[in-house]
Design a protein around this motif. Structure first.
Motif, PDB file in Angstrom:
ATOM      1  N   ILE A 105       0.928  -1.789  -0.231  1.00 46.20           N
ATOM      2  CA  ILE A 105      -0.252   0.197   0.382  1.00 46.20           C
ATOM      3  C   ILE A 105       0.520   1.691  -0.441  1.00 46.20           C
ATOM      4  CG2 ILE A 105      -1.944   1.438   0.977  1.00 46.20           C
ATOM      5  CD1 ILE A 105      -2.860  -1.728   2.431  1.00 46.20           C
ATOM      6  N   SER A 106       1.022   2.277  -0.960  1.00 43.66           N
ATOM      7  CA  SER A 106       1.447   3.209  -1.348  1.00 43.66           C
ATOM      8  C   SER A 106       0.493   3.980  -2.214  1.00 43.66           C
ATOM      9  CB  SER A 106       2.621   2.691  -1.717  1.00 43.66           C
ATOM     10  OG  SER A 106       3.699   4.125  -2.030  1.00 43.66           O
ATOM     11  N   ALA A 107       0.038   5.777  -1.122  1.00 41.94           N
ATOM     12  CA  ALA A 107      -0.697   6.271  -1.706  1.00 41.94           C
ATOM     13  C   ALA A 107       0.072   6.684  -3.032  1.00 41.94           C
ATOM     14  CB  ALA A 107      -0.904   7.650  -0.947  1.00 41.94           C
ATOM     15  N   THR A 108       1.545   7.351  -3.306  1.00 42.29           N
ATOM     16  CA  THR A 108       2.144   7.778  -4.219  1.00 42.29           C
ATOM     17  C   THR A 108       2.781   6.924  -5.368  1.00 42.29           C
ATOM     18  OG1 THR A 108       4.293   7.651  -3.172  1.00 42.29           O
ATOM     19  CG2 THR A 108       3.868   9.908  -2.849  1.00 42.29           C
ATOM     20  N   GLY A 109       2.689   5.301  -4.774  1.00 43.73           N
ATOM     21  CA  GLY A 109       3.282   4.364  -5.798  1.00 43.73           C
ATOM     22  C   GLY A 109       4.862   4.186  -5.482  1.00 43.73           C
ATOM     23  N   GLY A 110       5.511   5.123  -4.715  1.00 40.16           N
ATOM     24  CA  GLY A 110       7.255   5.435  -4.459  1.00 40.16           C
ATOM     25  C   GLY A 110       7.533   5.249  -3.666  1.00 40.16           C
ATOM     26  N   SER A 111       7.068   5.100  -2.191  1.00 42.48           N
ATOM     27  CA  SER A 111       7.503   4.355  -1.345  1.00 42.48           C
ATOM     28  C   SER A 111       8.667   3.259  -1.196  1.00 42.48           C
ATOM     29  CB  SER A 111       6.970   4.199  -0.379  1.00 42.48           C
ATOM     30  OG  SER A 111       6.968   3.464   1.340  1.00 42.48           O
ATOM     31  N   ARG A 112       9.705   4.155  -0.736  1.00 43.76           N
ATOM     32  CA  ARG A 112      11.099   3.511  -1.386  1.00 43.76           C
ATOM     33  C   ARG A 112      11.055   1.859  -0.487  1.00 43.76           C
ATOM     34  NH1 ARG A 112      16.589   4.960   1.515  1.00 43.76           N
ATOM     35  NH2 ARG A 112      18.085   3.382   0.925  1.00 43.76           N
ATOM     36  N   GLU A 113      10.583   2.113   1.187  1.00 38.84           N
ATOM     37  CA  GLU A 113      10.453   1.181   1.537  1.00 38.84           C
ATOM     38  C   GLU A 113       9.639   0.082   0.900  1.00 38.84           C
ATOM     39  OE1 GLU A 113      11.793   4.574   3.893  1.00 38.84           O
ATOM     40  OE2 GLU A 113       9.574   4.203   2.532  1.00 38.84           O
ATOM     41  N   THR A 114       8.860   0.834   0.904  1.00 39.32           N
ATOM     42  CA  THR A 114       7.345  -0.698   0.181  1.00 39.32           C
ATOM     43  C   THR A 114       7.525  -1.605  -1.424  1.00 39.32           C
ATOM     44  OG1 THR A 114       5.562   1.095   0.933  1.00 39.32           O
ATOM     45  CG2 THR A 114       4.715  -0.739  -0.712  1.00 39.32           C
ATOM     46  N   LEU A 115       9.012  -0.022  -1.879  1.00 40.03           N
ATOM     47  CA  LEU A 115       8.738  -0.583  -3.230  1.00 40.03           C
ATOM     48  C   LEU A 115      10.146  -2.057  -2.943  1.00 40.03           C
ATOM     49  CD1 LEU A 115       9.381   1.940  -5.959  1.00 40.03           C
ATOM     50  CD2 LEU A 115       8.374   0.616  -6.059  1.00 40.03           C
ATOM     51  N   ASP A 116      11.269  -1.942  -1.880  1.00 41.96           N
ATOM     52  CA  ASP A 116      12.044  -2.666  -1.439  1.00 41.96           C
ATOM     53  C   ASP A 116      11.266  -3.548  -1.329  1.00 41.96           C
ATOM     54  OD1 ASP A 116      14.565  -1.070  -2.160  1.00 41.96           O
ATOM     55  OD2 ASP A 116      14.787   0.098  -0.157  1.00 41.96           O
ATOM     56  N   ALA A 117      10.453  -3.935   0.091  1.00 43.28           N
ATOM     57  CA  ALA A 117       9.576  -5.021   0.620  1.00 43.28           C
ATOM     58  C   ALA A 117       9.454  -6.083  -1.051  1.00 43.28           C
ATOM     59  CB  ALA A 117       8.331  -4.529   1.224  1.00 43.28           C
ATOM     60  N   VAL A 118       8.793  -4.907  -1.973  1.00 44.56           N
ATOM     61  CA  VAL A 118       7.750  -5.971  -2.949  1.00 44.56           C
ATOM     62  C   VAL A 118       8.680  -6.553  -4.032  1.00 44.56           C
ATOM     63  CG1 VAL A 118       6.746  -5.047  -4.495  1.00 44.56           C
ATOM     64  CG2 VAL A 118       6.207  -3.973  -3.023  1.00 44.56           C
ATOM     65  N   ALA A 119      10.141  -5.857  -4.102  1.00 50.71           N
ATOM     66  CA  ALA A 119      11.064  -6.397  -5.193  1.00 50.71           C
ATOM     67  C   ALA A 119      10.971  -7.790  -4.040  1.00 50.71           C
ATOM     68  CB  ALA A 119      12.141  -5.592  -4.717  1.00 50.71           C
ATOM     69  N   ARG A 120      11.242  -8.334  -3.226  1.00 52.02           N
ATOM     70  CA  ARG A 120      11.422  -9.506  -2.346  1.00 52.02           C
ATOM     71  C   ARG A 120      10.349 -10.305  -3.167  1.00 52.02           C
ATOM     72  NH1 ARG A 120      12.538  -6.509   2.286  1.00 52.02           N
ATOM     73  NH2 ARG A 120      10.510  -7.706   3.524  1.00 52.02           N
ATOM     74  N   TYR A 121       8.872 -10.237  -3.537  1.00 50.53           N
ATOM     75  CA  TYR A 121       8.034 -10.525  -3.941  1.00 50.53           C
ATOM     76  C   TYR A 121       7.465 -11.214  -5.385  1.00 50.53           C
ATOM     77  CZ  TYR A 121       6.834 -11.423   0.842  1.00 50.53           C
ATOM     78  OH  TYR A 121       6.989 -11.459   2.359  1.00 50.53           O
ATOM     79  N   ALA A 122       8.234 -10.055  -6.135  1.00 51.86           N
ATOM     80  CA  ALA A 122       8.133  -9.630  -7.706  1.00 51.86           C
ATOM     81  C   ALA A 122       8.230 -10.375  -8.665  1.00 51.86           C
ATOM     82  CB  ALA A 122       8.766  -8.832  -7.624  1.00 51.86           C
ATOM     83  N   GLY A 123       8.062 -11.457  -9.232  1.00 45.63           N
ATOM     84  CA  GLY A 123       8.453 -12.832  -9.738  1.00 45.63           C
ATOM     85  C   GLY A 123       8.515 -14.142  -9.260  1.00 45.63           C
ATOM     86  N   GLY A 124       8.055 -14.047  -8.074  1.00 55.14           N
ATOM     87  CA  GLY A 124       7.651 -15.411  -7.348  1.00 55.14           C
ATOM     88  C   GLY A 124       6.238 -16.058  -7.201  1.00 55.14           C
ATOM     89  N   PRO A 125       6.025 -16.723  -6.417  1.00 59.56           N
ATOM     90  CA  PRO A 125       4.634 -17.491  -6.358  1.00 59.56           C
ATOM     91  C   PRO A 125       3.482 -16.853  -5.686  1.00 59.56           C
ATOM     92  CG  PRO A 125       5.808 -18.310  -5.042  1.00 59.56           C
ATOM     93  CD  PRO A 125       7.135 -16.976  -5.619  1.00 59.56           C
ATOM     94  N   SER A 126       3.730 -15.769  -4.559  1.00 57.16           N
ATOM     95  CA  SER A 126       2.566 -14.701  -4.241  1.00 57.16           C
ATOM     96  C   SER A 126       2.325 -14.504  -5.583  1.00 57.16           C
ATOM     97  CB  SER A 126       3.009 -13.787  -3.555  1.00 57.16           C
ATOM     98  OG  SER A 126       3.641 -15.086  -2.101  1.00 57.16           O
ATOM     99  N   PHE A 127       0.782 -13.464  -5.420  1.00 60.95           N
ATOM    100  CA  PHE A 127       0.369 -13.009  -6.551  1.00 60.95           C
ATOM    101  C   PHE A 127      -0.039 -11.219  -5.392  1.00 60.95           C
ATOM    102  CE2 PHE A 127      -3.073 -10.255  -7.791  1.00 60.95           C
ATOM    103  CZ  PHE A 127      -3.287 -10.933  -9.486  1.00 60.95           C
ATOM    104  N   LEU A 128       0.968 -10.333  -6.321  1.00 65.19           N
ATOM    105  CA  LEU A 128       0.935  -9.093  -6.223  1.00 65.19           C
ATOM    106  C   LEU A 128      -0.419  -8.481  -5.753  1.00 65.19           C
ATOM    107  CD1 LEU A 128       4.799  -8.552  -6.467  1.00 65.19           C
ATOM    108  CD2 LEU A 128       3.737  -7.798  -3.893  1.00 65.19           C
ATOM    109  N   MET A 129      -0.897  -7.852  -5.591  1.00 63.72           N
ATOM    110  CA  MET A 129      -2.408  -6.780  -5.489  1.00 63.72           C
ATOM    111  C   MET A 129      -1.554  -4.856  -4.469  1.00 63.72           C
ATOM    112  SD  MET A 129      -5.656  -6.668  -3.834  1.00 63.72           S
ATOM    113  CE  MET A 129      -4.919  -5.432  -2.969  1.00 63.72           C
TER     114      MET A 129
END
Length: 321
Positions: free
Chosen positions: A88-112
């Protein structure tokens, strides 16, 4: 950040909520979710995490495995095909959130992704993007996006639990409640400003089920006028914040609804502290701010932070003390 534009953002809340309600009537924003979700992991910072914490608690109470994590945590649940990851990020650019997402991107978990910026890096990384539909917050403060995040997470709760509830109708009642507070602010805001204007800051107290209201309220006082403010859960208050009432000019916003309101108020009476109740009458509170539909807990959840936001807007635009 701009105090006048922040106030304009607040005044635009009812119209933005009405638009959100219409979009919920028109289509299910979560229609693209996969089947077989066994766990929900929310990731966010600041206001996003506040809203997610309440959503996760509600989902657990309904029997869904859910957790709200600081996006900045070094590690949390590992990727898994049954785990729905909701950054969740209003701007879609939160550094911490993007870093966390990188751990799941391309993996088996669905990202919403839940974001107010459809073309943001966060949106580009997600399998499903749910727009907040809060409009541009020109004041630079997450206020409408916080409110819309909560509303959309209530809709997600209904989707995951199969609860038959009219979330769009709830959002419309929240719009009416918000408009009521705005329309009558000249009647209640001056007294609240006077009661809360002390030398030691503002404290916000709320039950666990609406802890985001206290957290967001305290953030608004810190972020705009740069005044001292903090938040506490009502039951926990007697274990962690009660001590401040002995030595400070303690002034608090209380969001009632906890089974431990009276426990806190007993100490308030003994110490002569100042409490402003929001959304309900509380014995020995210095004032109570009421508004349309405040007998409905979910309307309170979506509405009550506006009191602190308007206080913050006034202090922010007023000359420095």
């Amino acid at each position: 950040m701009n105090p006048e534009l922040f106030l304009a953002d607040l005044e635009a809340k009812p119209a933005a909520l009405a638009e959100l309600a219409g979009s919920l009537d028109a289509a299910d924003p979560f229609a693209g979710l996969p089947d077989g979700i066994g766990r929900v992991l929310f990731l966010g910072m600041g206001s996003s995490r506040y809203a997610a914490g309440v959503a996760a608690l509600r989902l657990r109470a309904a029997g869904v495995d859910a957790w709200a994590e600081y996006a900045s945590a070094a590690a949390t649940f590992p990727p898994d095909p049954r785990t729905l990851v909701v950054p969740i990020s209003a701007t879609g650019g939160s550094r911490e959130t993007l870093d966390a997402v990188a751990r799941y991107a391309g993996g088996p978990s669905f990202l919403m992704a839940l974001t107010n910026a459809a073309d943001s890096p966060l949106a580009q990384a997600a399998g499903l993007v749910v727009p907040m539909r809060a409009g541009e917050e020109r004041g630079g403060v997450a206020c409408r996006t916080f409110q819309h995040t909560l509303a959309l997470l209530l809709a997600l709760e209904s989707r995951l639990t199969g609860a038959d509830r009219d979330v769009a109708g709830l959002v419309r009642r929240a719009a009416e409640a918000t408009a009521d507070l705005l329309d009558r602010r000249d009647a209640w805001l001056p007294q609240v400003l006077e009661l809360l204007d002390g030398p030691h800051g503002v404290y916000a107290i709320a039950p666990a089920e609406r802890l985001s209201s206290a957290e967001q309220s305290a953030l608004m006082v810190r972020e705009g006028p740069r005044r001292q403010a903090d938040a506490c859960e009502t039951g926990d208050w007697a274990h962690v914040d009660v001590y401040l009432t002995k030595t400070l000019s303690y002034r608090a916003l209380l969001f009632p609804g906890s089974g431990y309101d009276e426990q806190a108020m007993d100490w308030v009476r003994q110490r002569g502290s100042t409490v402003v109740a929001v959304g309900g009458e509380v014995k020995d509170a210095a004032a109570a701010v009421r508004y349309a539909h405040d007998d409905e807990p979910d309307v309170r959840l979506l509405t009550e932070t506006l009191v602190a936001e308007l206080v913050a807007a006034h202090w922010w635009s007023a000359p420095s003390r």
